[in-house]
Enzyme design. Sequence first.
Site, short mmCIF file in Angstrom:
data_model
loop_
_atom_site.label_atom_id
_atom_site.label_comp_id
_atom_site.label_asym_id
_atom_site.label_seq_id
_atom_site.Cartn_x
_atom_site.Cartn_y
_atom_site.Cartn_z
N LYS A 81 3.26 -15.16 1.89
CA LYS A 81 3.59 -16.00 0.73
C LYS A 81 5.10 -16.20 0.71
O LYS A 81 5.80 -15.73 -0.21
CB LYS A 81 3.09 -15.35 -0.56
CG LYS A 81 1.58 -15.47 -0.76
CD LYS A 81 1.13 -16.85 -1.24
CE LYS A 81 1.54 -17.07 -2.68
NZ LYS A 81 1.21 -18.47 -3.11
N ASP A 121 -6.34 -7.19 3.73
CA ASP A 121 -7.48 -6.56 3.07
C ASP A 121 -8.38 -7.64 2.46
O ASP A 121 -9.60 -7.65 2.66
CB ASP A 121 -6.96 -5.60 1.99
CG ASP A 121 -8.09 -4.85 1.30
OD1 ASP A 121 -9.02 -4.40 2.00
OD2 ASP A 121 -8.05 -4.73 0.06
N ASP A 174 -12.17 -9.34 4.12
CA ASP A 174 -13.45 -9.33 3.41
C ASP A 174 -14.03 -10.74 3.35
O ASP A 174 -15.22 -10.95 3.53
CB ASP A 174 -13.29 -8.80 1.97
CG ASP A 174 -13.61 -7.30 1.86
OD1 ASP A 174 -13.50 -6.61 2.89
OD2 ASP A 174 -13.95 -6.84 0.76
N TYR A 176 0.82 -1.21 0.00
CA TYR A 176 0.00 0.00 0.00
C TYR A 176 0.86 1.27 0.00
O TYR A 176 0.40 2.32 -0.44
CB TYR A 176 -0.92 0.03 1.23
CG TYR A 176 -2.25 -0.64 1.05
CD1 TYR A 176 -2.32 -1.98 0.70
CD2 TYR A 176 -3.43 0.06 1.24
CE1 TYR A 176 -3.54 -2.62 0.55
CE2 TYR A 176 -4.67 -0.57 1.09
CZ TYR A 176 -4.71 -1.90 0.74
OH TYR A 176 -5.92 -2.52 0.60
N ASP A 220 -2.69 -18.03 0.41
CA ASP A 220 -3.70 -18.64 -0.48
C ASP A 220 -4.32 -19.86 0.19
O ASP A 220 -5.55 -20.04 0.18
CB ASP A 220 -3.10 -19.00 -1.86
CG ASP A 220 -1.86 -19.88 -1.78
OD1 ASP A 220 -1.26 -19.99 -0.69
OD2 ASP A 220 -1.49 -20.47 -2.82
C1 IPM Z 1 -10.49 -1.46 3.71
C2 IPM Z 1 -10.75 -0.80 2.39
C3 IPM Z 1 -9.63 0.18 2.11
C4 IPM Z 1 -8.36 -0.61 1.96
C5 IPM Z 1 -9.85 1.12 0.92
C6 IPM Z 1 -11.15 1.88 1.04
C7 IPM Z 1 -8.69 2.05 0.74
O1 IPM Z 1 -10.89 -1.76 1.41
O2 IPM Z 1 -10.37 -0.74 4.72
O3 IPM Z 1 -10.43 -2.68 3.76
O4 IPM Z 1 -8.04 -1.14 0.88
O5 IPM Z 1 -7.63 -0.72 2.95
MG MG Z 2 -10.94 -3.79 2.14
#
Ligand code: IPM
Ligand code: MG
Length: 368
Positions: free
Chosen positions: A192, A249, A253, A142, A225
């Site tokens: 990884k 990230d 999710d 990032y 993975d």
């Molecule tokens: C998160 C989001 C952010 C990230 C975006 C909005 C920059 O996806 O907080 O998970 O990628 O970190």
């Molecule tokens: Mg995210």
Amino acid sequence: MTTPSLLILPGDGIGPEVMAEVRKIIDWMGAKRDLAFDVSEDLVGGAAYDAHGTPLHDDTMAKAQAVDAVLLGAVGGPKYDVLDFSVKPERGLLRLRKEMDLFANLRPAQCFDALSDFSSLKQEVVAGLDIMIIRELTSGVYFGEPRGIHKEGNERVGINTQRYTESEIARVARSAFEMARKRGNKVCSMEKANVMESGILWRDVVQEIHDAEYPDVELSHMYADAGAMQLTRWPKQFDVIVTDNLFGDLLSDLAAMLTGSLGMLPSASLGAPMANGRPKALYEPVHGSAPDIAGQGKANPIACILSFAMALRYSFDLGDEATRVENAVEKVLADGLRTADLMGPDGGASVSTSGMGDAIVAALDASL
Ligand code: IPM
Ligand code: MG
């Protein structure tokens, strides 16, 4: 004791709607629990860009550095897709994380009993799930340099750099081991190392910190993975997962969806302790700005309300009050209240964003 200060940054899309419900909880704490907060509000993301031409004004950044905790809604929206990368709404959030040095991002994935049939996975796989992903938040791909899009000969090349120093890995590893000691005493580190040097270093440093400082905690390593695969196969094998910024990230999710809806999951981003002993801290829901449903009263405010509960626990040492909020959420879900994102096969009562906030306040009242 001085009144604890909170900076609220509602942001874009559904951010302001869900934050309005959090305000009800904050007000309730002041009125019914004698826990007053010194609350200020400011702009971030697209809203800040519209007002100031930047996704985070310097004055807002300074305020964020000065308060005890920041509460953020969400940033981004299609309207801002055309903007230059440097002023996109997301840059405001990334600047907050970087300049406040919020290196440990706590993303719990907990499955509420009342929602165990909302997951796309079988009920027995997710019922009772309670895992904590700790994502490194201020380094890695990032932020690594060099980065950019360059011309090489007659074609363009996009470059990002995965970069981690030992100390960056060590400090987030310590956060994970400390967290594990308060929970199931297990850490699984994901990288990884089979293809990335930064992954080899990650694995080495996590193991070294473990052996030197946390030998009592059970540590395992997994390629990220395979970790994704195991998270969907049998997520209850995990307690704390520690991983880098990009893998974190993705995996968070994935873990969030195990619980049925992204609208349920809070997060805390913590840095080093300030002079008053409290960690630098920003709390935000894991979900995004959901522009498709913004302004319609359809958004689920629970993730943002649970983020405030995390603030009570991690910034203000009010674990009992945090539990009170979490129990109130559990109660309204058990009563069958559902925002649009939670309308599953069994129907259930459909409430608006503010209806959900009011019901949680009523459940808080009933808890007294
Ligand atoms: C998160 C989001 C952010 C990230 C975006 C909005 C920059 O996806 O907080 O998970 O990628 O970190
Ligand atoms: Mg995210």
